[in-house]
Every structure is written in structure tokens, then in C-alpha cells.
Design a protein around this motif. Structure first.
Motif, short mmCIF file in Angstrom:
data_model
loop_
_atom_site.label_atom_id
_atom_site.label_comp_id
_atom_site.label_asym_id
_atom_site.label_seq_id
_atom_site.Cartn_x
_atom_site.Cartn_y
_atom_site.Cartn_z
N GLU A 82 78.48 -35.30 36.48
CA GLU A 82 78.59 -34.12 37.51
C GLU A 82 79.32 -33.17 37.08
OE1 GLU A 82 79.02 -36.78 41.70
OE2 GLU A 82 80.40 -35.47 41.05
N LEU B 274 77.14 -30.85 35.03
CA LEU B 274 76.36 -30.08 35.76
C LEU B 274 76.92 -28.98 36.28
CD1 LEU B 274 73.44 -30.75 37.75
CD2 LEU B 274 75.26 -31.04 39.52
N LYS B 275 78.19 -28.98 36.51
CA LYS B 275 78.98 -27.92 37.11
C LYS B 275 79.05 -26.85 35.82
CE LYS B 275 81.82 -30.98 39.82
NZ LYS B 275 82.92 -31.46 40.22
N SER C 283 68.99 -40.73 39.96
CA SER C 283 69.81 -39.54 40.30
C SER C 283 69.26 -38.23 39.63
CB SER C 283 71.22 -39.79 40.33
OG SER C 283 72.07 -38.83 39.91
N ARG D 24 66.32 -36.97 41.09
CA ARG D 24 66.30 -36.46 42.33
C ARG D 24 66.94 -35.02 42.20
NH1 ARG D 24 68.79 -40.86 44.74
NH2 ARG D 24 70.76 -39.72 44.36
N LYS D 25 67.81 -35.01 41.34
CA LYS D 25 68.56 -33.51 41.17
C LYS D 25 67.61 -32.50 40.52
CE LYS D 25 73.42 -34.60 40.80
NZ LYS D 25 74.25 -35.57 39.93
N ASN E 268 65.42 -31.11 43.15
CA ASN E 268 65.96 -29.98 44.16
C ASN E 268 66.36 -29.07 43.13
OD1 ASN E 268 66.06 -31.17 46.55
ND2 ASN E 268 67.50 -32.63 45.96
N PHE F 164 68.06 -28.65 40.47
CA PHE F 164 69.59 -28.42 39.96
C PHE F 164 69.49 -28.49 38.59
CE2 PHE F 164 71.01 -30.43 44.12
CZ PHE F 164 71.05 -29.52 44.88
N ASN G 265 83.76 -41.48 47.38
CA ASN G 265 83.03 -40.47 46.74
C ASN G 265 81.77 -39.95 47.77
OD1 ASN G 265 83.73 -39.43 44.49
ND2 ASN G 265 83.33 -41.44 43.39
N LYS G 266 81.27 -40.93 48.70
CA LYS G 266 80.04 -40.85 49.08
C LYS G 266 80.08 -40.93 50.82
CE LYS G 266 77.23 -41.69 45.32
NZ LYS G 266 76.31 -40.67 44.85
#
Lengths: 509, 407
Positions: free
Chosen positions: B14, B17-18, B212, B215-216, B219, B221, B272-273
Motif C-alpha cells: 500500500e 501505491l501511495k 488484490s 483488482r487494483k 480500477n 490504480f 484494517n478492513k
């Protein structure tokens, strides 16, 4: 050659590569009142922090001359010794210490470490007199209002034999009357030979009081103007770098029937249950209408909105709330949100945002059910949704993962508005929606509000700035000491009429 | 541990990703975020060297897990309390009290452990509800409520135990702390069932990461480069299969390790979720803002204390099962160990910041220090002093890193 008390030359300060100050010059004449204007993020506070030594010598480039001498302050103490005192926007009084203890904090009147309380009190009384404050020096700082706290801060500055007084947004939290008093006092100080720098978003005040005005934009000095017949528009042009002809967006009127109604609303003080804070208030908003509530501090406006919003304030609340011709129950915030209410609080940092979280988390926190299945968050959806709002609201960040604590006031307010728009409300209460926000961002916030009204939402603006109320609202309620004292349509309203209603409690709704 | 590893990997993912910075920025970012993990690894290597190879032997690693399991369970519950900006000082006493009750149920009244254990967990939840009621609904500071609890339940432990120890527990209850999962395919020196579980777990983690990532991507990302993904997957595989091999070459996975794994996975998921997890962070970060966003902060606070009570009960039973006795002094001052683990793992004392990964790593660092110093033969007196100093230094280092990153 003019006699300059302070000269800051070619100041450059960068934060990990981003230039906050880029060759800034600032010259302050001895004995003048100098206005410092600029949008949020223009570098005003950074410049003052360089001056005070909060950013020590060496962490910036350029030179400061004070009284003609080169100064290299290592900390705030160094600058205070020379009589430079900053009074910050966020007041730094300690709430549970008395006024006299606060004034002499760090400067205790002591012999061999033992405090002489009689001397302290005597000196405190002299200082309080100087700033025109009639209070008991033994009262706790928490027990006096924001306006008086501001004056105590100034008294504290005087205890340090101040030469250069710097006031950062001194009137942001004050009402009109208190602001007038403070400005008058600053002029008094000028007569006594004290130089002041005043940083303010309230341009009318700057124009009213300053001898000269320096405008900063994007970390650069744009110009320094002699204050002779300067218009606010001229300053705004310098601040935003373009003409801002209209300070309020045009309204596309789309007003329907009465949609939200409050009848006979009475609220008592949460601790002192005898005290009535809202006294049999009747109130209504039509679909697509922007309604304003004007009033002085303590009139009960915020208390009205918060008590409606799921009984977040007060005790012994009674009255009826009717939405779309049906009576609704608002026992807690959860129910209020479910019934389509939203409340944007007056204090973003303590009541609106979680400063530890990022834009994304703050946007979704009131609508978590919308981005989850069976209690499990759909994080991809969360990113998509918050990103939509970031773009729509033009929140100035690279992505939604930026911490809201690092954003400017205007951008923070946009995050709060995003949070509430995501709950898809029909009735929005906006409490001081543009407090501490610069002119450019204000216009953007107004545009967002206008768009919401055009979409048929009911909007109520609570504001201490009458021009804002007059500029934005279709209909204006006035409150005084817990009662509704008037209701005026926009076309009939002037500052004078509103002021009269706000101070006259005998009026009839 | 396996599950916590996966959480950590996910977080690294993550993070990238940021931040789409240079490799160096990435490296310093990872270092400052995971300084505690790095300290743990450093300690492991240092003790391996100082103990001349004894430290990382399968027997010792297994012991390390067994000896610290109750503190890790406490730390997991304490994390939620600390996230709200509270503390719970009563957990050590609650451990002893519930341990005592469990002994009375199982040893004196001969009730089956399969009934007694749930009863004791329920008892812990009720004690938590008692604390939670005063804190959440009456508004008394948690420090005071749980300080009262600390005294009260220590006293009640003496009362129910009559000042003496009760022993021994039934074999099946003892195996909670000292048993190993059975080897269904057992032959030879290696515990094949454990190996199989480890490999399946690795496969599952890599598969879910891959899902995951897809999926990203769908979308639109940003995702990590393929190389980084492969590198990450190899790291996961080496860590988990490696650790599994160490356990398998002794007796296989301890039962308590499986329990811990489930708890850590559940807490990672919760924090987290889930909505509840997000609301806990929001409440701890700014209670007033959370309330005005429609979050029922009192209810959240109440249930977090109920959860803490149940976890303290579980920790108490784990300790009693390992010692094979319920003693009046059990769990003394363990509330401090649990809080130290949580703060050490990067949680903020004022609430709103902290991770389950951090709390577990914090607990492990303390466990490693205890175990390592005992093997080298450092006296208990010096152990405490050194532990205190290292804890302070570690937190200072963590703070320094975070400040450097912010500047």
C-alpha cells in the motif's frame, strides 16, 4: 532614507525542496502599523516564524536587520529579548492558570525562585489597565471569553517591554464589537510608539488601520503599498494575481416549498439546566433556499444547530422538527444523518476533522456503510469515491492519501464539505463556513454552497461576517440572547437593519 | 506470525501505491516505517551471534513462542484500548482471577475444559464490561477505573484461591500452552503436517496478493512493478517456509502459535478492513469529530473494554495452562508489559495511532530480549534495567525516524 525598525532581506526558506519563501523583502518603519496580506500558504506565517527565531538562523537564507543591527536569532527567547513579540492565531494561554499567572508565565516576578504574588498582581493590574481590560487578575483564563483572552495575550506582550508587536489574525475569533476595540487599541499603541505588524484576512480591517501594506503571494513579495485610498479590490488583486470582480457567485434561484421546519425549539444549558439557551424558536427552510442566521457571539446560533443535530448540545430539549411534512425524531447524530441532516462545525480542527487521518478517511468517516458490505470496508471503492470528491471540490493535494493536518484551511474545509456531501443530506447547517479561509478559497466554498442550493438542498449558514450573510443568503434570521429577533428577506436587508435586530431582544419574529 | 507477516507485506504494498518515489526514498520510507521490525531482526542476529548459535535453534524458537504467547494475546487486546487513548491497568489481575476461577472449575469441580474455557472467557468479558461501563457511560478516566480493577481483582484472586495455588490441570487443558498440532502424515524427523500447512499458507497469501493487485489494476490504480511483486512473493515464501521448517524440525507448530495466528489475523482484519475498526481509529483520533460524524463513541469504548476483558481471560488461562497451576501472584505487572509492547510498536499514548503488527513486533522484541539475555546468563536484575533502557532507545529512534521523514 526612512527610519526602518526592521528590514528582512532576501529571505529564502524551503521545506524539503518546496520553497515557502522565495527572496522575500519586508521593511517595517519605526512606529507604523504594517499590514501583511496574502492567501493561506502565501508564506506570511513562515516569514514571521523566521523573524521570531522559531526557525533558527541557518535554517533559512537571507538577513534580518533590527534597529540597524544584523540579527541571528537562535530561538524565540532571543527575539523576545529585543522586544519582538508574536501573538499567534491560536491563543497560547493555559486555561487552568489565572490571568496573572498567565501574563507572567516564563517571566515570573520572583526573588531567589520564590514568586512575589503581590508584585505580580500589582503589575498585572497596571498591564490590564493599559489594554483596557477590567477583570480580576485571579480569574482563570478558561473563564474569560476569546476577546478578553486576546487582550490578556497583548498584556503579556507588554510585560516583556515590547517594541514590535506582531498579531496573527487577531480578530478571527472576535465579534464586531470586540474587533473594533482591538483595532482601536492597536492605534493607541502606535501613539505610544509601538510598531505593529498585523496579519489578517479581514481586508476591511487592514485597510482601516494600516499605514502601509505588504502583499505576499506564493512565497514572494508582490508589493508594498502606502495606505492612501487603497481599495480592498486592489489588495485582493495583488493576493490572488488576478481581478476578483465578484466576491460571491451568482445565484441560480431554484426555491421550492417549505421543506424543513422547526417549531417551538427550546434548549437548556448542558450543565446549568436553569439557563435557557434557545427560547421557543421557530425556523424554516424552503427547498433550494439559503437561509442565514446572524447574531453576536453567545446569541445561541451554534447551540441551535448543534441541538438540532442529534442533540449534540444542551439538555432539556423540546420542540418539533418537521421534514417534508412529517415529524422526525433526532435523538442522536446517527439518526440526524439518517434523516438527511448535516452539520459543518465552526471549528474544523477540533470538531470537524481527524487530523491523524488522510483525505480519504476523513471523507468517508460519516458514510462508512456506503462503502462497505456486511461491515467490511471496500477499500478500492473508498479510494474511488474520495478521489471523485477530491477532483470535484478541487482539493489541492496530489492524492487522497495526504494527511489533512498538512492542508490549508480552505482545503480542510473542502474535505469537511466532502464528508457531509457524501452522506447525501437534504438539510445542511454550515457554521462559520469560511472562518480563517483566504479570499480565493472563500469564493470556491461559496460556489460549492451555491451549487448545493441549486440542486434543491436546504441550506442554513451561520456566520459572524455580515457581508457574507448578505452576499449569500436569500432570507436572514437574527438571534439575540437565545431568541429569534427577526426575519428579513435579502432584498430588504442591510448591515444596519441586521445589527439592530441582533442587539435588540424585544423584537418580534 | 505468518499472518502478521502478510499484513506487513500488504502495508508495504500500500505504501508503494501511495508513494511513487525513487528507490532511495522508498528505502528510507520503508526503514522509518519498519524500524521496529529492523530492530527485531537486528536483535535476532545479535543474540544468534552472542549465544553462539543456540538462540535460533528450533527448540529455543519454539520456547520463545510458548513463553510470550500470553503477553502477545494481552497486547492485541490492549492495542484497541490504547487506540482509543485509554489504558487498562487491570489486565494482570484479571488474568490471575480468571486463571483461579478456571482452576476451581476444572480442578476442583471437574468440569470439562471444553465448557470451562468458554465460561471463563465469558467471565472475562463481564469484567471488561464492568470497566467499560464506568469508562464509557459514566465518564470516569480509564486509568482510575482500571487501577481500582487492578487492586480489586488481585484481592478477589486471593479470596477465591484462599491464598494458595491450585494444581494440576487436566492434560487437555495444559496442551493449550504446551501442546503441538498432531502429525497426521508423521514419519521421520520432519513434522510433515506443519510443513504442508506452511506451504499452503504461503500459496494462499501470494494468491490473495495477486488478486488484490489485479483488482487494483482493474480500477486503474497504480500497482507495484512485476519485479517488485515477484521479490515480495519470494520474501513471503522464504520467511514463512523457513520459519515452518524451523518449527517442523522440532515438534511442529505449537497449538498456541495457531491460536496466536488466528488472533492476529482477526485483529488485522478488524482494524484494517471493517467499519468498527475505522470507527475505533476515528474515535481515538478525535472523539468530538467522531461523535459529530455519527459514530457511537460510548458504545465503541464499552465493547473495546469487553474485548480486552475476554483477551485478559484468555491470557490468564494460557499462563495457568503453561505453569500448570493457578497462583495468586500470576500475571503480576503484566499489564505494563502489554502496554510497553503496544507503545513500543508505534502506538500513540493519546490514541488514534497504532497497528496490530506493531504491537506484536513490540511484544516479540521484549520476548527476544528476555530469552536472549537469559541464555547468555545476564542476571534478572540487569535484565530489567537493560530492557528498560533498550525500550526507551528504540522508541526514541522510532520518533527520530518519523520526524526526519516529516521534515
Amino acid at each position: 532614507m526612512a527610519d526602518y525598525l526592521l528590514e528582512m532581506k532576501n529571505i529564502i526558506k524551503d521545506f524539503s525542496g518546496v520553497k515557502a519563501l522565495d527572496n522575500v523583502d519586508l521593511k517595517i518603519k519605526r512606529g507604523e502599523i504594517h499590514g501583511l496580506c496574502g492567501e493561506n500558504g502565501a508564506g506570511k506565517s513562515t516569514l514571521m516564524n523566521v523573524l521570531s527565531g522559531l526557525y533558527p538562523y541557518g535554517s533559512y537564507q537571507g538577513e534580518n536587520y533590527y534597529n540597524g543591527d544584523l540579527c541571528r536569532f537562535k530561538n524565540i527567547r532571543d527575539s523576545e529579548e529585543l522586544g519582538i513579540v508574536i501573538i499567534h492565531q491560536e491563543l497560547a494561554l493555559i486555561p487552568f492558570l489565572s490571568v496573572k499567572e498567565n501574563i507572567f508565565l516564563g517571566n515570573e516576578q520572583a526573588k531567589h525562585g520564590v514568586i512575589d504574588w503581590d508584585l505580580t498582581e500589582k503589575k498585572t493590574n497596571q498591564l490590564l489597565k493599559k489594554v483596557g481590560l477590567k477583570i480580576d487578575p485571579n480569574i482563570l483564563a478558561a473563564q474569560i471569553g476569546v476577546g478578553q483572552q486576546q487582550l490578556v495575550e497583548i498584556a503579556k506582550a507588554f510585560s516583556k517591554s515590547v517594541q514590535l508587536l506582531i498579531l496573527d489574525e487577531p480578530t478571527a475569533a472576535l465579534n464586531e464589537e470586540e474587533s473594533e476595540n482591538l483595532l482601536f487599541l492597536i492605534k493607541e499603541f502606535k501613539n505610544q510608539g509601538i510598531t505593529s505588524i498585523i496579519i489578517s484576512h479581514k481586508l476591511n480591517e487592514v485597510v482601516q488601520i494600516a499605514d502601509r501594506i505588504t502583499i505576499l503571494r506564493d512565497g514572494k513579495t508582490i508589493e508594498t503599498l502606502e495606505n492612501q485610498g487603497i481599495s480592498e479590490e486592489k489588495i485582493i488583486k495583488g493576493m490572488v494575481g488576478r481581478d476578483l470582480t465578484n466576491r460571491y457567485p451568482d445565484r441560480k434561484l431554484n426555491i421550492g416549498k417549505v421543506y424543513f421546519e422547526v417549531k417551538d425549539w427550546t434548549v437548556h444549558h448542558p450543565i446549568n439546566a436553569e439557563k435557557i439557551v434557545n427560547d421557543h424558536i421557530d425556523f424554516s427552510i424552503k427547498k433550494g433556499e439559503i437561509v442565514g442566521i446572524a447574531g453576536l457571539m453567545g446569541a445561541g446560533r451554534t447551540e441551535f444547530a448543534m441541538s438540532l443535530f442529534g442533540k449534540s448540545y444542551g439538555s432539556g430539549i423540546s420542540g418539533k422538527v418537521i421534514k417534508n411534512n412529517e415529524e422526525i425524531s433526532l435523538k442522536n447524530v446517527h439518526e440526524a444523518i439518517k434523516h438527511g441532516l448535516a452539520y459543518v462545525s465552526e471549528d474544523r480542527k477540533t470538531m470537524g476533522l481527524n487530523l491523524l487521518m488522510d483525505v480519504r478517511e476523513n471523507t468517508t468517516i460519516a458514510s462508512l456503510a456506503k462503502i462497505s458490505h456486511m461491515g467490511v470496508l471496500d477499500k478500492e471503492k473508498e479510494i474511488v469515491v474520495s478521489e471523485q470528491f477530491r477532483k470535484k471540490m478541487r482539493i489541492k493535494t496530489n492524492n487522497v492519501f495526504q494527511n489533512v493536518g498538512s492542508l490549508s484551511g480552505g482545503n480542510q474545509q473542502k474535505v469537511v464539505l466532502s464528508k457531509w456531501l457524501l452522506t447525501q443530506p437534504d438539510v445542511l447547517f454550515l457554521d462559520e463556513p469560511t472562518r480563517g479561509i483566504d479570499v480565493g478559497a472563500k469564493y470556491e466554498i461559496y460556489t460549492i454552497i451555491e451549487e448545493m442550493a441549486a440542486a434543491g438542498k436546504c441550506i442554513c449558514i451561520i456566520s459572524s461576517e455580515l457581508p457574507e450573510i448578505l452576499g449569500m443568503c436569500d432570507r436572514i434570521y437574527t438571534m439575540c440572547e437565545g431568541k429569534m429577533t427577526g426575519e428579513v428577506l435579502r432584498e430588504n436587508a442591510t448591515q444596519e437593519i441586521l445589527m439592530n435586530l441582533m442587539t435588540n431582544k424585544e423584537g418580534v419574529v | 506470525m505468518q499472518n502478521s507477516e502478510s499484513v506487513q507485506k500488504q502495508e508495504i504494498g500500500e505504501k508503494n501505491l501511495k508513494k511513487n518515489g525513487s528507490v532511495k526514498a522508498k528505502f528510507t520510507g520503508v526503514f522509518s516505517k519498519y524500524s521496529m521490525v529492523i530492530i527485531l531482526l537486528f536483535l535476532l542476529v545479535a543474540f544468534q551471534f552472542l549465544t553462539e548459535g543456540i538462540f535460533l535453534r528450533p527448540l529455543n524458537i519454539t520456547n520463545l513462542v510458548l513463553q510470550n504467547s500470553h503477553i502477545l494475546v494481552l497486547a492485541a487486546g490492549m492495542l484497541l484500548v490504547v487506540l482509543l487513548g485509554h489504558v487498562d491497568l487491570s489486565v494482570g489481575s484479571v488474568m490471575a482471577f480468571v486463571g483461579g476461577i478456571s482452576a476451581i472449575l476444572m480442578v476442583q469441580m471437574k468440569i470439562s475444559p471444553f465448557l470451562a474455557v468458554p465460561l471463563c472467557l465469558l467471565m472475562g468479558a463481564f469484567i471488561g464490561a464492568w470497566n467499560g461501563f464506568w469508562v464509557a457511560y459514566v465518564g470516569i478516566p480509564a486509568f482510575i477505573v482500571t487501577l481500582a480493577g487492578l487492586l480489586m481483582f488481585r484481592g478477589l484472586t486471593q479470596v477465591v484461591l484462599g491464598g494458595t495455588s491450585i494444581a494440576p490441570f487436566p492434560k487437555i487443558f495444559q496442551s493449550l500452552s504446551s501442546g503441538y498440532i498432531p502429525d497426521f502424515m508423521g514419519s521421520g524427523s520432519l513434522h510433515m503436517t506443519s510443513m504442508l500447512i506452511g506451504i499452503l499458507l504461503t500459496a494462499f497469501l501470494i494468491w490473495s496478493q495477486w488478486q488484490s493487485r489485479n483488482r487494483k489494476k482493474k480500477n486503474l490504480f497504480e500497482v507495484d512493478s512485476m519485479n517488485f511483486f515477484v521479490f515480495k512473493s519470494i520474501l513471503i515464501a522464504v520467511t514463512i517456509v523457513g520459519m515452518t521448517y524451523v518449527f517442523a524440525s522440532y515438534e511442529g507448530y505449537p497449538i498456541i502459535l495457531v491460536v496466536l495466528g488466528v488472533i492476529v489475523a482477526a485483529y488485522a482484519f478488524l482494524t484494517n478492513k471493517t467499519i468498527v475498526g475505522r470507527q475505533i481509529y476515528a474515535t481515538g483520533g478525535n472523539r468530538k469529530a467522531a461523535e459529530l460524524s455519527g459514530i457511537k463513541t460510548k458504545k465503541i469504548t464499552f465493547w473495546v473494554f469487553v474485548n480486552m476483558g475476554a483477551m485478559a481471560a484468555l491470557a490468564g488461562m494460557i499462563l495457568a495452562a503453561r505453569l500448570n497451576a493457578a497462583t495468586p501472584q500470576a500475571g503480576n505487572s503484566l499489564e505494563l508489559d502489554a502496554m510497553a509492547a503496544v507503545y513500543f510498536g508505534g502506538a500513540s499514548t493519546s490514541g488514534g495511532i497504532g497497528t496490530i503488527m506493531g504491537a506484536i513486533v513490540g511484544g516479540l522484541v521484549m520476548g527476544v530480549l528476555n530469552n536472549g539475555m537469559s541464555i547468555i546468563g545476564v542476571g534478572v536484575d540487569w535484565q530489567q534495567a537493560i530492557k528498560g533502557l533498550i525500550l526507551l532507545l528504540a522508541v526514541v529512534l522510532d520518533l527520530y525516524n518519523k520526524k526526519k521523514k516529516m521534515a
